[in-house]
Design a protein around this motif. Structure first.
Motif, mmCIF file in Angstrom:
data_model
loop_
_atom_site.group_PDB
_atom_site.id
_atom_site.type_symbol
_atom_site.label_atom_id
_atom_site.label_comp_id
_atom_site.label_asym_id
_atom_site.label_seq_id
_atom_site.Cartn_x
_atom_site.Cartn_y
_atom_site.Cartn_z
ATOM 1 N N ARG A 1 0.735 -1.165 -0.046
ATOM 2 C CA ARG A 1 0.004 -0.135 -0.034
ATOM 3 C C ARG A 1 0.760 1.334 -0.068
ATOM 4 N N GLN B 1 -1.652 -0.943 -10.352
ATOM 5 C CA GLN B 1 -3.193 -1.118 -9.795
ATOM 6 C C GLN B 1 -2.674 -2.265 -8.713
ATOM 7 N N PHE C 1 -6.990 -6.810 -4.434
ATOM 8 C CA PHE C 1 -6.893 -6.835 -3.055
ATOM 9 C C PHE C 1 -7.543 -8.231 -2.605
ATOM 10 N N GLN C 2 -7.143 -8.494 -1.360
ATOM 11 C CA GLN C 2 -7.219 -9.720 -0.688
ATOM 12 C C GLN C 2 -8.690 -10.204 -0.403
ATOM 13 N N ASP C 3 -9.553 -9.212 0.262
ATOM 14 C CA ASP C 3 -10.897 -9.960 0.363
ATOM 15 C C ASP C 3 -11.801 -9.428 -0.744
ATOM 16 N N SER D 1 -15.091 -7.530 0.227
ATOM 17 C CA SER D 1 -15.222 -6.247 0.483
ATOM 18 C C SER D 1 -14.458 -5.355 -0.563
ATOM 19 N N SER D 2 -13.722 -5.961 -1.579
ATOM 20 C CA SER D 2 -13.061 -5.146 -2.578
ATOM 21 C C SER D 2 -13.973 -4.624 -3.954
ATOM 22 N N LEU D 3 -15.026 -5.270 -3.877
ATOM 23 C CA LEU D 3 -15.828 -4.848 -4.658
ATOM 24 C C LEU D 3 -17.154 -3.976 -4.200
ATOM 25 N N ARG E 1 -10.871 -5.248 -13.083
ATOM 26 C CA ARG E 1 -10.937 -3.944 -12.775
ATOM 27 C C ARG E 1 -9.574 -3.296 -12.810
ATOM 28 N N SER F 1 -12.703 0.380 3.565
ATOM 29 C CA SER F 1 -12.842 -1.093 2.814
ATOM 30 C C SER F 1 -12.000 -0.905 1.737
ATOM 31 N N GLU F 2 -11.743 -2.180 1.231
ATOM 32 C CA GLU F 2 -10.978 -2.526 -0.075
ATOM 33 C C GLU F 2 -11.310 -1.783 -1.388
ATOM 34 N N TYR F 3 -12.849 -1.490 -1.254
ATOM 35 C CA TYR F 3 -13.473 -1.023 -2.595
ATOM 36 C C TYR F 3 -13.171 0.376 -2.656
ATOM 37 N N ILE F 4 -13.092 0.968 -1.387
ATOM 38 C CA ILE F 4 -12.760 2.501 -1.387
ATOM 39 C C ILE F 4 -11.178 2.803 -1.909
ATOM 40 N N SER G 1 -9.663 0.896 -3.742
ATOM 41 C CA SER G 1 -9.480 0.862 -5.085
ATOM 42 C C SER G 1 -10.042 1.919 -5.876
ATOM 43 N N LEU H 1 -7.470 4.627 -6.021
ATOM 44 C CA LEU H 1 -6.347 4.069 -7.078
ATOM 45 C C LEU H 1 -6.757 4.411 -7.998
ATOM 46 N N ILE H 2 -7.981 4.268 -8.688
ATOM 47 C CA ILE H 2 -8.330 4.741 -9.903
ATOM 48 C C ILE H 2 -8.551 6.091 -10.247
#
Lengths: 331, 274
Positions: free
Chosen positions: A62, A98, A101-103, A106-108, A170, B164-167, B169, B172-173
């Motif tokens: 990160r 880019q 992510f791990q999870d 929660s990554s979407l 993505r 959270s990881e989607y944030i 992400s 990042l974009i």
């Protein structure tokens, strides 16, 4: 090996986090999540980062993407320093780097359709028309092995492996050169793990990607990596080419890690003692070599001086006094 | 979204029926009420329910049904305005505090804590005393009181989602901060906000009734359910139907809103769509 081009170079990278004090009289403390790490990543390779949980490997990933502000040190991408950048200039570099992510849960964003999730980076960073974007989303979905009608669905309608594929699509949407994969398969079933790993390897060949693959699973890292770096308490203790490192681990920590991989062959002699104790607190790391509190071969000097990464044969680097030449034994 | 699923959800069905019914009643009351709501007819005072006056008449001989109808206007306008003020500022304050954290969070939340320390109705009384009674001022006062509650709900939602990881992400974009806040995080807590908004609507109606009961809300001769409840109190023994009508209207409306809020929470979540 020196003929390969360096894509990303990290010099003395540090990421410290202040710890909240319980009272004003208490000393200010920091957690040294990434403590003076220097490493190079070559174009087209996969660098595996292994370590126990709490060793700072995710923070390293990160910090490279500047999702965490580095305390000090340099990050050079294609020779250009990026640690000071922000705003548009930073985004230019992030477009080439880019993250997966791990999870996968929660990554979407649960409120966005898969099509929107994959389209969003293109919308923001590429000058494409709506039709072109739609075509590209379909291409990407096909590339990661999902059907076109996935576009219209929500993330919760997919399994963990499928979601991870969406996450990969993505990450690929804006044609990055470098992908940091932060434990991308550790949340998946073993049978699905290999599918996702193979997909990542196929994509690497096809799109000439460079990976930094973070994992705690030595088997997974061995499968996908070209080179492997072993992290312990915020520092890299050993780095080397995959086969050299797995067949001839130098650092006592690496030896202990590899010996901890379960084997089916009961005849095989195992001469390495398993590690005892826990990872020391990163708030209060041991002085000298961070590993000396658990090291079976600790010497007096280990608790005094900090070993640096030094080159051994086979382009293997290790930070351990056992392999350092000099007069340290007398001191 | 099909009819079958709609009808299966009993909360949604009944909630929509009740609130929809009141809404229709309100729309009609703008153009037509069976009797003039303010016309007095003293000889006919305190009549029981009959064919001419469905819910009877009050102490001045006014038609209670017409006044209940007209009262829906008050209830809806106070409720909607309160929700609008409360949600707008609640989302802005709570979202900013929750997303950025740190000292911004501390300052915003401590100010809201101070606001919360006052009992709501006392604060409303004070505000109405300063700005004067009336529908608009009542709604503004109730809206201000609603802010801390909604801001807290929104804040906790933002805190929960911001790391959270989607944030990550999205960052990042290159998604802009306001876009992350309002396009990525906000939809994820919309169900909580909708529930909070419906509850606020119901509370606002009750509070308006209470303020009008105290004589500080809607001013006579405009009909308000709370005020009617207050006026009917003196005739509880002689004319109980006078109390039943506004009491039942308030109860039904609040019940309908709660049912609707429950149903909406399930309905708005894409995960619950099979």
């Amino acid at each position: 090996m020196s003929n390969r081009t360096v894509l990303l170079e990290i010099r003395n990278l540090k990421a410290y986090f202040p710890v909240k004090r319980k009272s004003i009289r208490e000393d200010k403390k920091v957690v040294k999540a990434v403590d003076d790490i220097s490493i190079e990543i070559y174009k087209g390779e996969t660098l595996g980062i292994v370590g126990e949980s709490g060793s700072g490997k995710s923070t390293l990933g990160r910090t490279i993407l500047k999702l965490i502000e580095p305390t000090s040190g340099e990050i050079l991408f294609k020779g250009e320093p990026i640690q000071k950048l922000s705003g548009k200039a930073l985004q230019k570099f992030r477009n080439q780097m880019q993250m997966v992510f791990q999870d996968p849960f929660s990554s979407l964003n649960p409120r966005m359709r898969v099509g929107e999730i994959i389209e969003e980076p293109m919308k923001l960073q590429l000058a494409l028309s709506k039709e072109e974007r739609q075509t590209r989303v379909k291409e990407l979905l096909e590339k990661v092995g999902l059907r076109e009608d996935a576009m219209k669905k929500f993330p919760h309608e997919f399994s963990g492996g499928q979601r991870q594929r969406i996450g990969i699509a993505r990450a690929l949407a804006i044609n990055p050169a470098f992908i940091i994969a932060d434990e991308p398969v550790s949340a998946l079933d073993v049978s699905v793990q290999s599918q996702v790993l193979n997909l990542m390897m196929d994509l690497q060949d096809e799109l000439e990607l460079t990976y930094m693959f973070i994992s705690h699973d030595l088997g997974v890292v061995k499968h996908i990596s070209d080179r492997v770096a072993v992290m312990y308490l915020g520092r890299i203790v050993e780095v080397g080419e995959k086969h050299a490192l797995y067949e001839n681990p130098l650092h006592p920590y690496t030896k202990a890690l590899l010996a901890a991989i379960p084997v089916v062959d009961f005849q095989e002699k195992r001469d390495v003692e398993p590690l005892h104790g826990d990872l020391p607190s990163p708030m209060d790391p041991p002085v000298g070599c961070v590993f000396h509190t658990r090291c079976p071969k600790a010497m007096p000097i280990c608790s005094e001086k900090r070993p640096v990464l030094t080159k051994q044969k086979n382009d293997q680097h290790v930070a351990c006094f056992l392999y350092e030449e000099g007069d340290f034994s007398v001191s | 979204m099909n009819i079958n699923r709609f009808s299966k959800n009993i909360n949604l069905l009944i909630g929509t029926l009740i609130i929809g019914g009141f809404f229709v009643l309100m729309c009609i009351s703008i153009f037509y009420t069976p009797h003039d709501v303010t016309a007095m007819n003293v000889p006919n005072k305190l009549l029981g329910p009959n064919g001419e006056h469905w819910f009877g008449t009050d102490e001045f001989g006014r038609d209670i049904f017409s006044r209940i109808m007209k009262g829906t206007q008050t209830a809806f306008s106070v409720g909607l305005l309160t929700v609008l003020i409360g949600v707008t500022f609640g989302v802005l304050i709570g979202g900013t505090a929750g997303y950025f954290g740190g000292w911004i969070d501390e300052i915003f939340m401590r100010v809201l804590d101070a606001l919360m320390a006052f009992p709501g109705i006392i604060l409303a009384l004070m505000l109405v005393a300063i700005f004067g009674p009336g529908i608009l001022n009542t709604a503004i006062a109730l809206g201000i009181i609603a802010i801390p509650n909604i801001a807290r709900i929104v804040r906790s939602g933002f805190v929960q989602h911001r790391d959270s990881e989607y944030i990550l992400s999205a960052k990042l974009i290159g998604v802009k901060t306001y876009s992350i806040m309002f396009r990525h995080i906000l939809p994820n807590i919309s169900s909580q906000i909708v529930v909070a908004a419906t509850v606020t609507f119901a509370t606002a109606m009750l509070a308006e009734a209470a303020l009008s009961y105290l004589g500080l809300g809607v001013q006579p001769p405009n009909p308000s359910w709370g005020r009617m409840l207050k006026d009917s109190q003196s005739y509880l023994v002689n004319a109980p139907w006078y109390t039943y009508a506004p009491g039942a209207a308030i109860t039904l409306m609040v019940l309908g809103l709660y049912m609707l809020s429950n149903a909406l929470r399930d309905f708005l979540d894409p995960r619950s769509k099979a």
